[in-house]
Write a protein that holds these residues in place. Structure first.
Motif, PDB file in Angstrom:
ATOM      1  N   LYS A 206       0.860  -1.248  -0.104  1.00  0.00           N
ATOM      2  CA  LYS A 206      -0.070   0.215   0.125  1.00  0.00           C
ATOM      3  C   LYS A 206       0.903   1.333  -0.178  1.00  0.00           C
ATOM      4  N   GLN A 207       2.028   1.041   0.315  1.00  0.00           N
ATOM      5  CA  GLN A 207       2.971   2.141   0.408  1.00  0.00           C
ATOM      6  C   GLN A 207       3.437   2.702  -0.912  1.00  0.00           C
ATOM      7  N   ILE A 208       3.280   1.913  -2.025  1.00  0.00           N
ATOM      8  CA  ILE A 208       3.901   1.852  -3.433  1.00  0.00           C
ATOM      9  C   ILE A 208       3.005   2.719  -4.120  1.00  0.00           C
ATOM     10  N   THR A 209       3.759   3.954  -4.438  1.00  0.00           N
ATOM     11  CA  THR A 209       2.972   5.002  -5.486  1.00  0.00           C
ATOM     12  C   THR A 209       3.778   4.947  -6.823  1.00  0.00           C
ATOM     13  N   LEU A 210       3.029   4.840  -8.084  1.00  0.00           N
ATOM     14  CA  LEU A 210       3.405   4.616  -9.191  1.00  0.00           C
ATOM     15  C   LEU A 210       3.277   5.836 -10.002  1.00  0.00           C
ATOM     16  N   THR A 211       4.318   6.289 -11.121  1.00  0.00           N
ATOM     17  CA  THR A 211       3.871   7.227 -11.935  1.00  0.00           C
ATOM     18  C   THR A 211       4.029   6.552 -13.415  1.00  0.00           C
ATOM     19  N   ASP A 212       3.469   7.295 -14.438  1.00  0.00           N
ATOM     20  CA  ASP A 212       3.404   6.551 -15.719  1.00  0.00           C
ATOM     21  C   ASP A 212       4.682   6.144 -16.430  1.00  0.00           C
ATOM     22  N   LYS A 213       5.676   7.063 -15.696  1.00  0.00           N
ATOM     23  CA  LYS A 213       7.072   6.972 -16.078  1.00  0.00           C
ATOM     24  C   LYS A 213       7.533   5.772 -15.521  1.00  0.00           C
ATOM     25  N   ASP A 214       7.254   5.456 -14.415  1.00  0.00           N
ATOM     26  CA  ASP A 214       7.572   4.218 -13.726  1.00  0.00           C
ATOM     27  C   ASP A 214       7.334   3.094 -14.726  1.00  0.00           C
ATOM     28  N   ILE A 215       5.739   3.087 -14.581  1.00  0.00           N
ATOM     29  CA  ILE A 215       5.081   2.280 -15.377  1.00  0.00           C
ATOM     30  C   ILE A 215       6.024   1.685 -16.871  1.00  0.00           C
ATOM     31  N   ASP A 216       6.124   2.868 -17.634  1.00  0.00           N
ATOM     32  CA  ASP A 216       6.645   2.577 -18.963  1.00  0.00           C
ATOM     33  C   ASP A 216       7.958   2.124 -18.701  1.00  0.00           C
ATOM     34  N   ALA A 217       8.949   2.641 -17.900  1.00  0.00           N
ATOM     35  CA  ALA A 217      10.267   2.015 -17.868  1.00  0.00           C
ATOM     36  C   ALA A 217      10.263   0.670 -17.327  1.00  0.00           C
ATOM     37  N   GLU A 488      -2.483  -3.187 -23.724  1.00  0.00           N
ATOM     38  CA  GLU A 488      -3.351  -4.594 -23.552  1.00  0.00           C
ATOM     39  C   GLU A 488      -2.691  -5.209 -22.207  1.00  0.00           C
ATOM     40  N   VAL A 489      -1.414  -4.699 -21.746  1.00  0.00           N
ATOM     41  CA  VAL A 489      -1.104  -5.548 -20.480  1.00  0.00           C
ATOM     42  C   VAL A 489      -0.559  -4.647 -19.220  1.00  0.00           C
ATOM     43  N   LYS A 490      -1.208  -3.266 -19.265  1.00  0.00           N
ATOM     44  CA  LYS A 490      -0.906  -2.483 -18.191  1.00  0.00           C
ATOM     45  C   LYS A 490      -1.271  -2.866 -16.827  1.00  0.00           C
ATOM     46  N   ASP A 491      -2.354  -3.652 -16.954  1.00  0.00           N
ATOM     47  CA  ASP A 491      -2.697  -3.970 -15.339  1.00  0.00           C
ATOM     48  C   ASP A 491      -1.735  -4.979 -14.856  1.00  0.00           C
ATOM     49  N   GLN A 492      -1.171  -5.844 -15.884  1.00  0.00           N
ATOM     50  CA  GLN A 492      -0.063  -6.862 -15.395  1.00  0.00           C
ATOM     51  C   GLN A 492       1.383  -5.990 -15.097  1.00  0.00           C
ATOM     52  N   VAL A 493       1.331  -5.151 -15.731  1.00  0.00           N
ATOM     53  CA  VAL A 493       2.813  -4.246 -15.697  1.00  0.00           C
ATOM     54  C   VAL A 493       2.541  -3.637 -14.102  1.00  0.00           C
ATOM     55  N   ILE A 494       1.684  -3.098 -13.956  1.00  0.00           N
ATOM     56  CA  ILE A 494       1.332  -2.554 -12.464  1.00  0.00           C
ATOM     57  C   ILE A 494       1.633  -3.429 -11.449  1.00  0.00           C
ATOM     58  N   ALA A 495       0.708  -4.458 -11.673  1.00  0.00           N
ATOM     59  CA  ALA A 495       0.767  -5.448 -10.381  1.00  0.00           C
ATOM     60  C   ALA A 495       2.380  -6.013 -10.181  1.00  0.00           C
ATOM     61  N   LYS A 496       2.825  -6.179 -11.148  1.00  0.00           N
ATOM     62  CA  LYS A 496       4.295  -6.710 -11.217  1.00  0.00           C
ATOM     63  C   LYS A 496       5.390  -5.815 -10.585  1.00  0.00           C
ATOM     64  N   LEU A 497       5.032  -4.445 -11.132  1.00  0.00           N
ATOM     65  CA  LEU A 497       5.935  -3.480 -10.679  1.00  0.00           C
ATOM     66  C   LEU A 497       5.773  -3.011  -9.081  1.00  0.00           C
ATOM     67  N   GLN A 498       4.345  -2.899  -8.852  1.00  0.00           N
ATOM     68  CA  GLN A 498       4.273  -3.013  -7.493  1.00  0.00           C
ATOM     69  C   GLN A 498       4.631  -3.998  -6.577  1.00  0.00           C
TER      70      GLN A 498
END
Length: 638
Positions: A206-217, A488-498
């Motif tokens: 819950k402490q993780i905050t993601l930006t679009d830049k983080d997700i893209d990288a 298409e995979v943004k949700d997966q990317v966010i989950a993995k990055l978090q």
């Protein structure tokens, strides 16, 4: 290190070495690939023996099919990564190089196998047996599925067995000393008490905050985790015995003729029920005389059942007064059977009969003559057998026609389908895991995704899906593996990055707490804040089934506590939860008296030594060989 190897002993390379070496060329090597290859296209040349491109391609595709069959979806993710596929192909080529080197060594050693030795080895392979008996029809069917004929398979088997015999001569010289087994036994039986402080990764999510830049990288850095596997569009024709059976409509005259020609199939054979007394002795003459003596007693009126119970060496039947189950011809020892079927009257006694088991006296208890089932009663069975036989003939003819038409008209399946009156089945783009159920077998996966079919735009060979189904396919289109769009995979990317960031923070926290623990500081307040779990594991065994293998491995890597020093370390489970391990006690068991356990440990030690020997042997062969690679000329010389 040694104990880590032992943990994986059952999966080790040497534990499976001989099996792997026998089947390696079955799974990896093609036989006909040495013919008609383009000049200078060989991926490698080993001491003037070329490894053809077609051999490498077949080996590579078979390895892919093996991985998919064994690991399913897990393999699909790996096989969708172009970088991994390049590494896999290189690994297969290196195995083929090693195989050629070992073949040369066996040849120089003068190892030769006779045709009979090869045949015996093949007949003993369980893959070709039905009810523990070699099944020639199964043999031919299996070979067809893996792209062999009997001659090419025998040649491959001869080479593999020669290599195995030579390796046996080298590897079986290894041994283990009793002191080595004793030391290993002590380590094996050691028990440990450990305190486990687990910091859940969920405490940081819950402490993780993601930006679009983080997700893209993250997406770009881990693009291989978001791959669309390679896909093909397939056209195929299916030859199915069930469909062929629908076209067979025999007349009554044909069925009666079949009944007459195959009357034995509709006859219940004659059978007997007998009792016997078996006499055995190392001295054959004494056994024969004893049997003759008993026969005289029986003729004088002695009770057969009582004599059988008292004298027969066949203890199972002796309990029943010598009685055996009903049997027909072709079941018993030939001499026993001949004498038994010569008896005609109930309670009639045979003379003393010598068989492979000893000397018998046989008594006829009952007899049933052969019974022929009338045509009217057998008509349903006759029809089914007639259709089955005709289907087998027609299926073989159609398979040959399918092969001929496909070879003569390689550019498409149109002529093939017209010639056999079969529909062309078509798929949309599919991955290896999406093959239609009717054709989802390893051989189809291998050919559907082989470079050969799509590059040459040719029909495949005939593929045996089962004993009653065959097909031919054509690759209509191909899409290489590609990275799926971020959308298409943004949700997966966010989950993995978090998850990755949470694990990273959990690990950093665990390391900081570990430092405090090792310094003897109290961390209770931090543990409460993190909602950490504290557990005690007593008497943990190195190979116990009550804990994950990696957990036990981490515990047994900790140094034995000494004085006031704290022996502690970290362990992360497959979910990313971080645990601080504090070793509290080490219990050393007394010397084991279990000779069977020590024998097993000795065998495992020998296998580990064989593994090292095999690795050193292959390395030496490579150093002394001339190996040229097509991509980057790589050569080592004497």
């Amino acid at each position: 290190m040694l104990m880590d190897k032992l943990r994986d002993g059952a999966q080790s390379r040497v534990a499976k070495l001989i099996f792997w070496l026998i089947i390696l060329s079955f799974a990896l090597a093609g036989i006909g690939s040495y013919l008609n290859r383009p000049a200078n296209s060989d991926p490698a040349v080993v001491d003037d023996e070329a490894i053809p491109a077609r051999t490498l391609e077949q080996s590579y595709q078979n390895e892919r099919a093996r991985m998919q069959a064994q690991y399913g979806e897990s393999a699909s993710q790996l096989l969708s990564n172009p970088q991994y596929l390049t590494q896999l192909k290189h690994s297969v080529l290196e195995r083929l190089v090693n195989q050629v080197l070992l073949n040369h060594k066996a040849l120089k050693a003068g190892i030769r196998l006779s045709d009979d030795q090869v045949k015996d080895a093949i007949r003993q392979m369980p893959e070709f047996q039905t009810n523990n008996t070699f099944d020639n029809q199964k043999f031919i069917s299996v070979l067809s599925r893996i792209g062999y004929n009997p001659d090419s398979f025998a040649n491959s088997m001869r080479q593999d067995l020669s290599r195995q015999f030579w390796l046996d001569g080298v590897l079986t010289t290894e041994f283990a000393l009793p002191s080595e087994a004793d030391r290993l036994d002590a380590l094996y039986q050691q028990k440990r008490d450990v305190k486990v402080i687990t910091i859940p990764v969920s405490a940081f999510t819950k402490q993780i905050t993601l930006t679009d830049k983080d997700i893209d990288a993250f997406y770009k850095a881990h693009s291989n985790e978001f791959m669309q596997p390679e896909q093909v569009k397939l056209n195929y024709v299916l030859l199915d015995s069930k469909e062929l059976a629908k076209s067979i409509r025999p007349t009554d005259a044909e069925l009666k003729a079949y009944y007459q020609q195959n009357s034995a199939q509709f006859t219940e054979p004659a059978r007997l029920k007998v009792a016997h007394i078996l006499i055995t002795n190392k001295d054959e003459k004494a056994a024969q005389e004893k049997a003759a003596e008993l026969l005289a007693k029986l003729k004088a009126g002695a009770d057969f059942a009582q004599l059988a119970k008292a004298e027969s060496a066949d203890t199972l039947s002796a309990r029943q007064g010598g009685e055996l189950d009903w049997f027909e011809k072709g079941v018993m020892d030939p001499a026993f059977e001949k004498a038994a079927f010569a008896l005609n009257q109930k309670n009639e006694l045979s003379p003393v009969v010598k068989s492979a088991f000893g000397y018998h006296i046989i008594k006829l208890l009952d007899k049933q003559d052969a019974v022929v089932t009338p045509y009217d009663k057998a008509q349903k069975v006759v029809r089914q057998k007639y259709v089955d036989d005709k289907v087998k003939e027609l299926f073989a003819e159609q398979q040959q026609k399918l092969s001929d038409l496909g070879f003569e008209n390689p550019d498409s399946l149109d002529v093939v389908a017209d010639g056999l009156k079969l529909p062309i089945h078509k798929t949309d783009f599919i991955s290896a895991q999406q093959l239609p159920a009717a054709i989802n077998v390893p051989a189809v996966k291998t050919l559907a995704f082989s470079e050969k079919l799509r590059d040459e735009n040719t029909n495949s060979e005939v593929i045996a899906v089962s004993d009653s189904v065959a097909l031919m396919l054509h690759v209509a289109d191909y899409k290489p593996a590609s990275v799926m769009p971020l959308a298409e995979v943004k949700d997966q990317v966010i989950a993995k990055l978090q998850k990755a960031k949470a694990v990273e923070q959990a690990n950093a926290t665990a390391n900081a707490l570990l430092t405090k623990v090792q310094a003897g500081q109290n961390i209770d307040a931090e543990l409460t804040k993190l909602n950490a779990k504290v557990d005690e594991k007593k008497g943990l065994a190195r190979f116990g089934a009550d804990s994950p293998a990696q957990f036990a491995q981490a515990v047994f890597k900790l140094a034995k506590p000494s004085g006031t020093a704290v022996s502690a370390g970290l362990y992360a489970d497959d979910q990313g939860n971080q645990s601080i391990l504090i070793l509290e006690k080490v219990t050393v068991a007394s010397e084991s008296a279990d000779s069977q356990l020590k024998q097993g440990l000795s065998q495992q030690l020998i296998k580990l030594k064989q593994e090292d020997t095999y690795g050193a042997l292959v390395e030496q062969l490579r150093q002394n060989a001339k190996i040229k690679y097509a991509a980057q000329t790589k050569e080592t010389t004497d």
